[in-house]
Design a protein around this motif. Structure first.
Motif, short mmCIF file in Angstrom:
data_model
loop_
_atom_site.label_atom_id
_atom_site.label_comp_id
_atom_site.label_asym_id
_atom_site.label_seq_id
_atom_site.Cartn_x
_atom_site.Cartn_y
_atom_site.Cartn_z
N LEU A 203 0.83 -1.20 0.00
CA LEU A 203 0.00 0.00 0.00
C LEU A 203 0.87 1.25 0.00
CD1 LEU A 203 -2.77 -0.95 2.59
CD2 LEU A 203 -2.93 -0.95 0.09
N ALA A 204 1.99 1.18 0.69
CA ALA A 204 2.89 2.32 0.77
C ALA A 204 3.41 2.71 -0.61
CB ALA A 204 4.04 2.02 1.71
N ARG A 205 3.64 1.71 -1.46
CA ARG A 205 4.11 2.00 -2.82
C ARG A 205 3.07 2.80 -3.59
NH1 ARG A 205 3.20 -0.20 -7.59
NH2 ARG A 205 1.99 -1.91 -6.70
N LEU A 206 1.80 2.40 -3.47
CA LEU A 206 0.73 3.13 -4.14
C LEU A 206 0.54 4.52 -3.54
CD1 LEU A 206 -2.01 0.32 -4.47
CD2 LEU A 206 -0.31 1.03 -6.15
N LEU A 207 0.66 4.59 -2.22
CA LEU A 207 0.51 5.89 -1.55
C LEU A 207 1.62 6.84 -1.95
CD1 LEU A 207 -1.01 7.63 0.50
CD2 LEU A 207 0.42 6.65 2.30
N ALA A 208 2.85 6.34 -2.05
CA ALA A 208 3.97 7.20 -2.44
C ALA A 208 3.74 7.78 -3.83
CB ALA A 208 5.27 6.39 -2.41
N SER A 209 3.35 6.94 -4.75
CA SER A 209 3.17 7.39 -6.13
C SER A 209 2.01 8.37 -6.25
CB SER A 209 2.93 6.18 -7.04
OG SER A 209 2.71 6.60 -8.37
N SER A 210 0.85 8.02 -5.68
CA SER A 210 -0.32 8.89 -5.79
C SER A 210 -0.12 10.20 -5.02
CB SER A 210 -1.58 8.17 -5.30
OG SER A 210 -1.43 7.72 -3.97
N LEU A 226 8.47 3.58 4.60
CA LEU A 226 7.78 2.36 5.04
C LEU A 226 8.21 1.16 4.21
CD1 LEU A 226 4.11 3.62 5.63
CD2 LEU A 226 5.76 2.93 7.36
N ILE A 227 8.37 1.41 2.90
CA ILE A 227 8.81 0.33 2.01
C ILE A 227 10.20 -0.15 2.38
CG2 ILE A 227 9.26 -0.32 -0.39
CD1 ILE A 227 7.30 1.88 -1.24
N LEU A 228 11.10 0.81 2.64
CA LEU A 228 12.49 0.48 2.96
C LEU A 228 12.62 -0.15 4.34
CD1 LEU A 228 14.19 3.64 1.44
CD2 LEU A 228 14.26 1.30 0.55
N GLU A 229 11.73 0.16 5.26
CA GLU A 229 11.73 -0.50 6.56
C GLU A 229 11.43 -1.99 6.39
OE1 GLU A 229 8.95 1.48 9.04
OE2 GLU A 229 10.14 3.33 9.22
N ALA A 236 14.38 -0.02 -6.18
CA ALA A 236 13.37 0.85 -6.77
C ALA A 236 12.91 1.89 -5.77
CB ALA A 236 12.19 0.02 -7.27
N ALA A 237 12.73 1.46 -4.51
CA ALA A 237 12.29 2.40 -3.47
C ALA A 237 13.37 3.43 -3.17
CB ALA A 237 11.91 1.63 -2.21
N TRP A 238 14.66 3.00 -3.16
CA TRP A 238 15.76 3.94 -2.92
C TRP A 238 15.80 5.00 -4.02
CZ3 TRP A 238 17.94 4.76 1.45
CH2 TRP A 238 18.14 3.73 2.37
N PHE A 239 15.70 4.58 -5.26
CA PHE A 239 15.72 5.54 -6.36
C PHE A 239 14.49 6.44 -6.34
CE2 PHE A 239 18.75 2.50 -8.39
CZ PHE A 239 19.76 3.42 -8.67
N GLN A 240 13.36 5.87 -5.96
CA GLN A 240 12.13 6.64 -5.88
C GLN A 240 12.25 7.72 -4.80
OE1 GLN A 240 8.52 4.46 -4.78
NE2 GLN A 240 7.49 5.33 -6.56
N GLN A 241 12.79 7.33 -3.65
CA GLN A 241 12.96 8.30 -2.56
C GLN A 241 13.95 9.39 -2.95
OE1 GLN A 241 15.09 7.53 1.30
NE2 GLN A 241 12.98 7.50 2.07
N LEU A 242 15.02 9.01 -3.65
CA LEU A 242 15.99 9.99 -4.13
C LEU A 242 15.34 10.99 -5.08
CD1 LEU A 242 18.93 10.98 -4.27
CD2 LEU A 242 19.29 9.33 -6.13
N GLU A 243 14.50 10.47 -5.98
CA GLU A 243 13.79 11.35 -6.91
C GLU A 243 12.90 12.34 -6.16
OE1 GLU A 243 10.26 11.06 -10.31
OE2 GLU A 243 11.16 9.23 -9.50
N TYR A 244 12.21 11.85 -5.15
CA TYR A 244 11.32 12.71 -4.38
C TYR A 244 12.11 13.79 -3.63
CZ TYR A 244 7.81 9.03 -5.19
OH TYR A 244 6.97 8.12 -5.76
N ARG A 245 13.25 13.41 -3.06
CA ARG A 245 14.06 14.38 -2.30
C ARG A 245 14.64 15.45 -3.22
NH1 ARG A 245 14.67 13.27 2.90
NH2 ARG A 245 14.36 11.12 3.68
N ILE A 246 15.11 15.04 -4.39
CA ILE A 246 15.63 16.02 -5.36
C ILE A 246 14.52 16.99 -5.76
CG2 ILE A 246 16.51 16.29 -7.71
CD1 ILE A 246 17.99 13.64 -7.33
#
Length: 502
Positions: A203-210, A226-229, A236-246
């Motif tokens: 669910l966290a993956r869907l929540l992050a994207s939406s 939550l995904i990385l925990e 994929a989650a690491w790259f996604q989080q990096l994209e969001y932080r940038i």
């Protein structure tokens, strides 16, 4: 005998014994084999009876289960999008369960019948169709999931897994706003300790994207945590989080916007009765009156109640235009003919979600209604289209459109649709209004009444102000009948103008 033959052949096959080129009387040894087979058949038959008894007992358990889980079904129940969703889901699960148990029985006759009936039962496409209708209602009427749940029957409760499915269907259809809302509802339930089959990290993956698509970058970052925990090696989650932080560093701060904030689009706002432009000044120009259709002999002793809904362009409502008995008759005639409504010949689209049928005037009841339309409007019905009856489903609607034909259709069908006469054959508890976004008019559904508007100016040019829409039905069962009146034959019934602006 056929049943016994089937049974014997089955048992023989299980024993590896066949009848090919076998003459039992010509071989004692084979006769001895038959003695053994007879004993084996008796043993198998006895086991078969015990298994059949167990099967019957299992069927009774299934029957008790489905009886105890079925709520009281009514039109109000199935006209609610969410309870309708649960109803269809229940039908699918119930009959899949029954079919699974029945298929274990030798009662082939019922299995064959069930196979035929299966085509008439709802499937996954119906389930998702109701879900999409619900999302449409949520968007236009600005409903939180808890608002929708509140309208549910007490006999049918929404589970956490149902909320998960809602969010997944919305996400799959790229409706990220609605997906975000249902994901929030899901996480609130999980925090309360509700059980769900789905894993939180999924669910966290869907929540992050939406969330990111909705502009809530920090929430998207928190969701990826939550995904990385759960899985520290999820690249994929690491790259996604990096994209969001940038994105968070290089862009301005998240706007403080509630994703459930209603749309400001005129059509949607009017469906919520938030953009009706009927000012006090315009209201003073609208009148009610009794009309005899300009001296029509059919209306002299029984005039029609007319009310101005709008002055320019003129929209007229006729009260008590049709009786309940006539409505029931039109529904009865139409029900067996209903098919998915088309937006144009042979084109079906989610722009228009309803089922409709054209009715022939060979039916006396249809003929009587058509003649009454001619009486009250003063327009010729000779070139008009047959009366069309439409029933709107869950979240049923018709997006903003003009009741006009293409040039090719216009030549074939006796001119363009000069006027639209729409009869309301039911009340709708919530939603379903007819709105005119260009001029700001909102017409309430009122059973027994009818409205008339013109799609062409006096000059014959298209009147773009006639752009209208049927708002999604939230609660209720919407039935309408429409008569499209064409321009040919109206030359002496509606005056013409040489000015393109008239």
């Amino acid at each position: 005998m056929d049943g016994w033959r089937w049974l014997i052949l089955t048992f023989l096959a299980l024993q590896g014994i066949g009848f090919t080129n076998t003459e039992y009387y010509s071989s004692t040894e084979q006769m001895i084999d038959l003695i053994a087979l007879d004993k084996e058949l008796q043993i198998k038959f006895e086991l078969y009876i015990y298994k059949e008894l167990e099967h019957v007992q299992a069927l009774f358990r299934v029957l008790r289960h489905v009886k105890n889980t079925i709520p009281a079904i009514s039109e109000t129940f199935i006209s609610n999008p969410l309870t309708a969703y649960k109803f269809i889901e229940m039908l699918i699960n119930k009959w899949n369960l029954i079919e699974e148990h029945i298929s274990q029985s030798p009662s082939l006759e019922f299995i064959e019948y069930l196979d035929m009936a299966h085509e008439m039962l709802p499937d996954e496409e119906d389930l998702f169709g109701v879900a999409l209708g619900l999302f449409r209602v949520q968007e236009i009427y600005n409903l939180y999931p808890e608002d929708v749940i509140r309208k549910m029957s007490a006999a049918t409760q929404l589970s956490t897994d149902d909320a998960v499915l809602m969010s997944k269907v919305a996400y799959r259809n790229k409706n990220y706003k609605i997906a975000y809302m249902w994901l929030n509802e899901t996480f609130k339930r999980l925090e309360k300790g509700d059980a769900a089959e789905v894993e939180v990290f999924e669910l966290a993956r869907l929540l992050a994207s939406s969330s990111f698509i909705q502009g809530h970058v920090q929430l998207a970052i928190d969701a990826t945590k939550l995904i990385l925990e759960h899985d520290q090696h999820n690249e994929a989650a690491w790259f996604q989080q990096l994209e969001y932080r940038i994105h968070q560093i290089t862009h301005e701060a998240d706007p403080k916007v509630d994703p459930r904030e209603p749309s400001n689009q005129s059509y949607q706002a009017m469906c919520r009765w938030e953009a009706n432009r009927l000012s006090p000044q315009r209201q003073k120009m609208l009148f009610c009156r009794y009309s005899n259709g300009g001296g029509n002999p059919h209306l002299i002793y029984s005039p029609m109640k007319e009310e101005d809904e709008w002055d320019n362009p003129r929209i007229i409502r006729y009260h008590n235009f049709i009786t309940d008995k006539e409505i029931d008759h039109l529904k009865k005639v139409a029900k067996s003919k209903l098919q998915r409504s088309e937006t144009s010949p042979n084109i079906i689209s989610n722009i228009r979600v309803s089922k409709s049928a054209f009715l022939s005037e060979e039916d006396q009841g249809v003929y009587d209604v058509t003649r009454r339309i001619e009486d009250v409007t003063g327009l010729d019905m000779e070139t008009a289209e047959p009366l069309q009856v439409a029933n709107y489903g869950i979240g049923g609607h018709y997006s903003p459109h003009l009741d006009l034909l293409s040039k090719e259709e216009e030549e074939i069908r006796h001119g363009n649709r000069m006027a639209t006469f729409q009869i309301y054959m039911s009340d709708v508890e919530l939603g379903g209004a007819t709105v005119f976004p260009t001029i700001g008019a909102t017409l309430k559904i009122q059973k027994g009444s009818a409205v008339l508007w013109y799609n062409l100016l006096y000059s014959g040019e298209h009147d773009v102000r006639s752009l209208h829409a049927g708002c999604p039905v939230y609660l209720g069962n919407k039935w309408i009948a429409t008569k499209w009146i064409h321009g040919y034959g109206q030359e002496f019934r509606r005056r013409c103008s040489l000015s393109e602006l008239d």
